[in-house]
Design a protein around this motif. Structure first.
Motif, short mmCIF file in Angstrom:
data_model
loop_
_atom_site.label_atom_id
_atom_site.label_comp_id
_atom_site.label_asym_id
_atom_site.label_seq_id
_atom_site.Cartn_x
_atom_site.Cartn_y
_atom_site.Cartn_z
N GLN A 133 0.83 -1.22 0.00
CA GLN A 133 0.00 0.00 0.00
C GLN A 133 0.86 1.26 0.00
OE1 GLN A 133 -2.47 -0.82 3.42
NE2 GLN A 133 -4.12 -1.61 2.16
N ILE A 134 1.92 1.27 0.77
CA ILE A 134 2.81 2.44 0.81
C ILE A 134 3.46 2.62 -0.56
CG2 ILE A 134 4.94 3.39 1.78
CD1 ILE A 134 4.15 1.97 4.42
N ALA A 135 4.01 1.54 -1.09
CA ALA A 135 4.69 1.61 -2.39
C ALA A 135 3.72 2.07 -3.48
CB ALA A 135 5.30 0.26 -2.74
N TYR A 136 2.52 1.50 -3.50
CA TYR A 136 1.55 1.86 -4.53
C TYR A 136 1.12 3.32 -4.42
CZ TYR A 136 -2.34 1.61 -7.75
OH TYR A 136 -3.18 1.83 -8.81
N LYS A 137 0.97 3.80 -3.19
CA LYS A 137 0.58 5.19 -2.99
C LYS A 137 1.61 6.15 -3.58
CE LYS A 137 -1.03 8.41 0.49
NZ LYS A 137 -1.35 8.64 1.88
N VAL A 138 2.89 5.77 -3.52
CA VAL A 138 3.95 6.63 -4.03
C VAL A 138 4.08 6.52 -5.55
CG1 VAL A 138 6.44 7.11 -3.98
CG2 VAL A 138 5.23 6.62 -1.86
N VAL A 139 4.11 5.29 -6.08
CA VAL A 139 4.42 5.11 -7.51
C VAL A 139 3.19 4.99 -8.40
CG1 VAL A 139 6.68 4.09 -7.07
CG2 VAL A 139 4.71 2.59 -7.33
N SER A 140 2.03 4.70 -7.84
CA SER A 140 0.77 4.59 -8.59
C SER A 140 0.84 3.60 -9.75
CB SER A 140 0.34 5.97 -9.12
OG SER A 140 0.17 6.87 -8.06
N ASN A 141 1.57 2.52 -9.55
CA ASN A 141 1.71 1.49 -10.58
C ASN A 141 1.85 0.15 -9.87
OD1 ASN A 141 3.45 -0.40 -12.23
ND2 ASN A 141 3.00 1.16 -13.76
N ARG A 142 0.92 -0.76 -10.15
CA ARG A 142 0.89 -2.04 -9.43
C ARG A 142 2.18 -2.85 -9.62
NH1 ARG A 142 -2.70 -4.88 -6.84
NH2 ARG A 142 -2.54 -7.13 -6.73
N SER A 201 11.07 5.25 1.09
CA SER A 201 12.37 5.64 0.51
C SER A 201 12.64 4.88 -0.78
CB SER A 201 13.50 5.38 1.51
OG SER A 201 13.37 6.23 2.62
N ARG A 202 12.38 3.57 -0.78
CA ARG A 202 12.61 2.78 -1.98
C ARG A 202 11.69 3.21 -3.10
NH1 ARG A 202 16.04 2.66 0.17
NH2 ARG A 202 17.23 1.12 1.26
N ALA A 203 10.46 3.53 -2.77
CA ALA A 203 9.50 3.97 -3.80
C ALA A 203 9.93 5.31 -4.39
CB ALA A 203 8.09 4.06 -3.19
N ILE A 204 10.36 6.22 -3.54
CA ILE A 204 10.83 7.52 -4.03
C ILE A 204 12.10 7.33 -4.87
CG2 ILE A 204 11.83 9.72 -3.30
CD1 ILE A 204 9.79 9.62 -0.95
N ASP A 205 12.99 6.45 -4.43
CA ASP A 205 14.19 6.15 -5.22
C ASP A 205 13.80 5.63 -6.61
OD1 ASP A 205 15.78 6.87 -3.09
OD2 ASP A 205 16.25 4.81 -2.48
N ARG A 206 12.78 4.79 -6.65
CA ARG A 206 12.31 4.24 -7.93
C ARG A 206 11.80 5.36 -8.83
NH1 ARG A 206 10.89 -1.19 -9.62
NH2 ARG A 206 12.18 -1.65 -7.84
N LEU A 207 11.06 6.30 -8.26
CA LEU A 207 10.57 7.43 -9.05
C LEU A 207 11.73 8.29 -9.55
CD1 LEU A 207 7.46 8.70 -7.04
CD2 LEU A 207 7.49 7.52 -9.24
N ARG A 208 12.72 8.49 -8.70
CA ARG A 208 13.88 9.29 -9.11
C ARG A 208 14.57 8.65 -10.30
NH1 ARG A 208 15.66 9.80 -3.46
NH2 ARG A 208 14.84 11.78 -2.76
N LYS A 209 14.69 7.34 -10.26
CA LYS A 209 15.36 6.65 -11.36
C LYS A 209 14.58 6.78 -12.66
CE LYS A 209 16.21 2.61 -9.36
NZ LYS A 209 16.63 1.23 -9.27
#
Length: 188
Positions: free
Chosen positions: A33-42, A80-88
């Motif tokens: 849920q946390i990861a999905y809320k940040v990246v909006s991609n299942r 943090s990992r989700a935000i890192d993924r978005l940064r990449k």
């Protein structure tokens, strides 16, 4: 409850698979849920969950109960990992940095272009202050979090964040990079 989570982490650190299974059952929905809320991609959120659980399993011993609950620890780690993924995924420069160093190319022409891009980036990175070089390298090439970089170099988290931000700004300003990326890989 808190003691149970801490005990599960200790057992995971000792390599007990059953402890990991219990931990996974308890927290997989929360982490997703946390990861999905940040990246909006299942699919991306599922990948992040995998990465977070792997990191928790490998670094279970690093949990410090004096710094907060297990749930808060994994919540921060997941975000943090989700935000890192978005940064990449954002920004031409970030994608180029990652692609150049990680992907091999079968064609000779592509190899030459990638080699030129890599040399250009290495040269551009060498012009940055050491703190900016280290922060950018560890974040984008070794996939450290900003907190991990701060801990590694015993620097305040805010300083690490500033080093990354200013380092990327300085890279974007370098004329050699602007000419290269503005010309779609050197075609002009």
């Amino acid at each position: 409850m808190l003691e149970e989570d801490h005990l599960l982490l200790k057992r995971m650190a000792d390599g007990q698979k059953q402890a990991f299974d219990s931990f996974y059952e308890k927290y997989h929905i929360y982490i997703f849920q946390i990861a999905y809320k940040v990246v909006s991609n299942r699919s991306e959120a599922e990948d992040i969950c995998h990465d977070v659980f792997l990191e928790i399993y490998q670094k279970a011993i690093q949990y410090n109960p004096e710094r907060g609950s297990v749930k808060a620890w994994i919540g921060v780690k997941t975000r943090s990992r989700a935000i890192d993924r978005l940064r990449k995924k954002s920004g031409l420069l970030t994608n180029k940095l990652e692609d150049i160093l990680m992907n091999a190319s079968p064609s000779a022409d592509q190899y030459v272009i990638e080699r030129m891009e890599k040399e250009l980036l290495v040269n551009a990175m060498s012009r940055l202050p050491k703190e900016q070089q280290q922060a950018i390298y560890h974040m984008y090439f070794e996939h450290f979090t900003q907190k991990e970089i701060a801990f590694r170099y015993n620097r305040p988290l805010g300083s690490v964040k500033s080093s990354i931000r200013y380092g990327l700004q300085n890279l974007r300003k370098q004329k050699s990079l602007l000419r290269w990326y503005g010309s779609s890989g050197g075609d002009k």
